[in-house]
Scaffold this motif. Structure first.
Motif, PDB file in Angstrom:
ATOM      1  N   ILE A   1       1.042  -1.088  -0.036  1.00 35.63           N
ATOM      2  CA  ILE A   1       0.086   0.125  -0.031  1.00 35.63           C
ATOM      3  C   ILE A   1       0.917   1.112  -0.108  1.00 35.63           C
ATOM      4  O   ILE A   1       0.616   2.212  -0.716  1.00 35.63           O
ATOM      5  N   LYS A   2       1.793   1.223   0.845  1.00 36.05           N
ATOM      6  CA  LYS A   2       2.684   2.377   1.041  1.00 36.05           C
ATOM      7  C   LYS A   2       3.444   2.718  -0.244  1.00 36.05           C
ATOM      8  O   LYS A   2       3.942   3.746  -0.712  1.00 36.05           O
ATOM      9  N   ALA A   3       3.795   1.344  -1.012  1.00 31.27           N
ATOM     10  CA  ALA A   3       4.574   1.552  -2.285  1.00 31.27           C
ATOM     11  C   ALA A   3       3.840   1.812  -3.502  1.00 31.27           C
ATOM     12  O   ALA A   3       4.452   2.050  -4.465  1.00 31.27           O
ATOM     13  N   GLY A   4       2.530   2.080  -3.379  1.00 30.68           N
ATOM     14  CA  GLY A   4       1.832   2.271  -4.508  1.00 30.68           C
ATOM     15  C   GLY A   4       1.164   1.164  -5.240  1.00 30.68           C
ATOM     16  O   GLY A   4       0.837   1.428  -6.491  1.00 30.68           O
ATOM     17  N   LYS A   5       1.609  -0.005  -4.862  1.00 29.61           N
ATOM     18  CA  LYS A   5       1.118  -1.343  -5.693  1.00 29.61           C
ATOM     19  C   LYS A   5      -0.353  -1.552  -5.409  1.00 29.61           C
ATOM     20  O   LYS A   5      -0.894  -2.262  -6.283  1.00 29.61           O
ATOM     21  N   LEU A   6      -0.925  -1.202  -4.082  1.00 32.29           N
ATOM     22  CA  LEU A   6      -2.101  -1.502  -4.003  1.00 32.29           C
ATOM     23  C   LEU A   6      -2.974  -0.469  -3.391  1.00 32.29           C
ATOM     24  O   LEU A   6      -2.387   0.301  -2.736  1.00 32.29           O
ATOM     25  N   LYS A   7      -4.215  -0.454  -3.513  1.00 34.87           N
ATOM     26  CA  LYS A   7      -5.155   0.938  -2.971  1.00 34.87           C
ATOM     27  C   LYS A   7      -5.819   0.203  -1.691  1.00 34.87           C
ATOM     28  O   LYS A   7      -6.624  -0.804  -2.004  1.00 34.87           O
ATOM     29  N   ALA A   8      -5.937   0.737  -0.717  1.00 31.45           N
ATOM     30  CA  ALA A   8      -6.659   0.227   0.327  1.00 31.45           C
ATOM     31  C   ALA A   8      -7.998   0.999   0.534  1.00 31.45           C
ATOM     32  O   ALA A   8      -8.137   2.252   0.503  1.00 31.45           O
ATOM     33  N   LEU A   9      -8.890   0.450   0.459  1.00 25.03           N
ATOM     34  CA  LEU A   9     -10.269   0.863   0.339  1.00 25.03           C
ATOM     35  C   LEU A   9     -11.128   0.945   1.702  1.00 25.03           C
ATOM     36  O   LEU A   9     -11.919   1.893   1.938  1.00 25.03           O
ATOM     37  N   ALA A  10     -10.778  -0.020   2.573  1.00 23.03           N
ATOM     38  CA  ALA A  10     -11.589  -0.245   3.928  1.00 23.03           C
ATOM     39  C   ALA A  10     -10.926  -1.121   4.672  1.00 23.03           C
ATOM     40  O   ALA A  10     -10.212  -2.056   4.206  1.00 23.03           O
ATOM     41  N   VAL A  11     -11.196  -0.966   6.069  1.00 20.46           N
ATOM     42  CA  VAL A  11     -10.763  -1.839   7.190  1.00 20.46           C
ATOM     43  C   VAL A  11     -11.792  -2.436   7.589  1.00 20.46           C
ATOM     44  O   VAL A  11     -12.959  -1.907   7.540  1.00 20.46           O
ATOM     45  N   THR A  12     -11.721  -3.783   8.040  1.00 15.42           N
ATOM     46  CA  THR A  12     -13.028  -4.630   8.506  1.00 15.42           C
ATOM     47  C   THR A  12     -13.097  -4.399  10.129  1.00 15.42           C
ATOM     48  O   THR A  12     -14.208  -4.990  10.480  1.00 15.42           O
ATOM     49  N   THR A  13     -12.420  -3.767  10.796  1.00 12.58           N
ATOM     50  CA  THR A  13     -12.422  -3.768  12.030  1.00 12.58           C
ATOM     51  C   THR A  13     -13.648  -2.369  12.442  1.00 12.58           C
ATOM     52  O   THR A  13     -13.954  -1.747  11.765  1.00 12.58           O
ATOM     53  N   LYS A  14     -14.165  -2.673  13.714  1.00 16.81           N
ATOM     54  CA  LYS A  14     -15.028  -1.378  14.192  1.00 16.81           C
ATOM     55  C   LYS A  14     -14.440  -0.100  14.110  1.00 16.81           C
ATOM     56  O   LYS A  14     -15.324   0.720  13.654  1.00 16.81           O
ATOM     57  N   ASP A  15     -13.297   0.070  14.462  1.00 12.50           N
ATOM     58  CA  ASP A  15     -12.606   1.456  14.223  1.00 12.50           C
ATOM     59  C   ASP A  15     -11.641   1.199  13.322  1.00 12.50           C
ATOM     60  O   ASP A  15     -11.039   0.233  12.839  1.00 12.50           O
ATOM     61  N   ARG A  16     -11.050   2.576  13.094  1.00 13.01           N
ATOM     62  CA  ARG A  16      -9.983   2.708  12.060  1.00 13.01           C
ATOM     63  C   ARG A  16      -8.482   2.140  12.476  1.00 13.01           C
ATOM     64  O   ARG A  16      -8.568   2.187  13.685  1.00 13.01           O
ATOM     65  N   SER A  17      -7.756   1.606  11.536  1.00 11.14           N
ATOM     66  CA  SER A  17      -6.509   0.916  11.928  1.00 11.14           C
ATOM     67  C   SER A  17      -5.547   2.233  12.465  1.00 11.14           C
ATOM     68  O   SER A  17      -5.659   3.084  11.647  1.00 11.14           O
ATOM     69  N   LYS A  18      -4.745   2.210  13.437  1.00 10.88           N
ATOM     70  CA  LYS A  18      -3.698   2.961  13.759  1.00 10.88           C
ATOM     71  C   LYS A  18      -2.614   3.130  12.595  1.00 10.88           C
ATOM     72  O   LYS A  18      -1.865   4.278  12.783  1.00 10.88           O
ATOM     73  N   ILE A  19      -2.426   2.321  12.063  1.00 11.97           N
ATOM     74  CA  ILE A  19      -1.519   2.258  10.793  1.00 11.97           C
ATOM     75  C   ILE A  19      -1.909   2.683   9.560  1.00 11.97           C
ATOM     76  O   ILE A  19      -1.209   2.975   8.673  1.00 11.97           O
ATOM     77  N   LEU A  20      -3.326   2.847   9.537  1.00 13.01           N
ATOM     78  CA  LEU A  20      -3.989   3.278   8.246  1.00 13.01           C
ATOM     79  C   LEU A  20      -5.135   4.189   8.512  1.00 13.01           C
ATOM     80  O   LEU A  20      -6.231   3.844   8.169  1.00 13.01           O
ATOM     81  N   PRO A  21      -4.623   5.185   9.323  1.00  9.79           N
ATOM     82  CA  PRO A  21      -5.782   6.004   9.775  1.00  9.79           C
ATOM     83  C   PRO A  21      -6.614   6.765   8.800  1.00  9.79           C
ATOM     84  O   PRO A  21      -7.607   7.215   9.072  1.00  9.79           O
ATOM     85  N   ASP A  22      -6.229   7.054   7.407  1.00  7.64           N
ATOM     86  CA  ASP A  22      -7.005   7.710   6.600  1.00  7.64           C
ATOM     87  C   ASP A  22      -7.913   6.809   5.749  1.00  7.64           C
ATOM     88  O   ASP A  22      -8.677   7.042   4.934  1.00  7.64           O
TER      89      ASP A  22
END
Length: 334
Positions: A223-244
């Motif tokens: 994700i950080k290297a720009g090879k994948l796009k993160a669209l959503a996380v599955t946990t109740k709250d946002r991830s601390k390492i992917l806050p956006d």
């Protein structure tokens, strides 16, 4: 009267023998625990090397080796959503020299996906503790025009049953994330299981499959290297390492929470003193600042220490929640 006396004596002898046997077994167990460990401990990780669970297992293994004064040898036994390695761990000798990394997929999901998984986590294993949860991330290739979960759902509606998603295998939380997506949206997806998460991630990057749900540690680099796009996380709250990155619920899918937990277990019959020692050491390691920081960077959020009884209760509660969902979905590994 003589016959009655003989019966009483026989019962007394039997009771005495039982008590002696119990005392002997208890003494043997204590002696074994006092001497344990005298040789390296094997940690079975039922997932491929490089997967999120593997990173967690190895981190605990390094610290556990220091605490116990014996090497902890990692043995990756990936395949079938953790089923193969978990079955091997359940069959291992109950002598304290086999430690199994457990997961929600192997102890809960597989019970609904396989008619004969080869083990019963509540009968064949003693849960040691639940160490923490991994965030799953919905990702697509950067070549995919989709930028939101809604975009992916639109793609799926346009071609019913054709949109593919990769996972580390049937029964994994990655697979179940796809199942829940189908249930919450009414779309039909095509599941493509791989032998391990790294291979499935590569398939998304290369466009072999449209998207996938993966533990954050497995995809944060891409994700950080720009090879994948993160669209959503599955946990109740946002991830601390992917806050956006929004949660699936923020992305418009109500009541969508998949928080993948990991823990440790030993084969049933392992002496209680060894179980207690492992529980104490793993709980202590989980609270070490350097361990918490290292794992948080990888997307693994450490939970407060729990007891074997609490770890077992989690499995029982999760089975009560998920098995009906799996049955309703019709998902099967056979």
């Amino acid at each position: 009267m003589k016959s009655s006396s003989r019966q009483v004596l026989t019962r007394r002898h039997a009771l005495t023998g039982t008590l002696l046997l119990g005392s002997t077994m208890l003494a043997t167990g204590k002696a074994m625990a006092a001497e344990w460990p005298e040789r390296p401990i094997r940690m079975i990780i039922p997932f491929a090397a490089g997967a999120g669970a593997d990173i967690v297992g190895r981190t605990f293994g390094e610290e556990l080796a220091k605490a116990l004064g014996q090497p902890v040898v990692i043995d990756n036994k990936g395949g079938a959503g953790g089923l193969l390695g978990t079955a091997e761990g359940a069959r291992a000798p109950a002598d304290g020299y086999t430690l199994l990394l457990t997961s929600q997929g192997a102890t809960v999901f597989n019970m609904g996906l396989y008619k004969s998984p080869g083990y019963d986590p509540l009968k064949d294993l003693i849960p040691i503790s639940t160490t923490g949860i991994l965030t799953n991330v919905m990702v697509v290739s950067t070549a995919n025009p989709a930028n939101t979960v809604a975009d992916v759902i639109a793609q799926a509606r346009a071609k019913p049953g054709e949109l593919t998603y990769g996972s580390s295998g049937v029964g994994s939380s990655l697979h179940m994330s796809g199942v829940i997506t189908e249930q919450r949206t009414g779309v039909k997806l095509q599941h493509v299981p791989y032998r391990g998460a790294p291979a499935a991630v590569l398939a998304v990057v290369n466009g072999e499959v449209t998207m996938g749900f993966f533990n954050a540690p497995t995809v944060v680099g891409q994700i950080k290297a720009g090879k994948l796009k993160a669209l959503a996380v599955t946990t109740k709250d946002r991830s601390k390492i992917l806050p956006d990155v929004p949660t699936m619920m923020e992305a418009g899918l109500p009541d969508f929470v998949v928080a993948t937990w990991l823990g440790f277990a030993v084969p049933t019959g392992t002496p209680a003193p060894i179980v207690s020692r492992l529980n104490a050491e793993i709980g202590r390691i989980a609270q070490m600042p350097q361990v918490k920081e290292k794992l948080l960077v990888q997307g693994f959020e450490v939970l407060p220490p729990d007891t074997p009884a609490q770890a077992r209760k989690l499995i029982e509660d999760d089975q009560a929640l998920w098995l009906p969902i799996i049955k309703q979905s019709g998902a099967t590994a056979e």
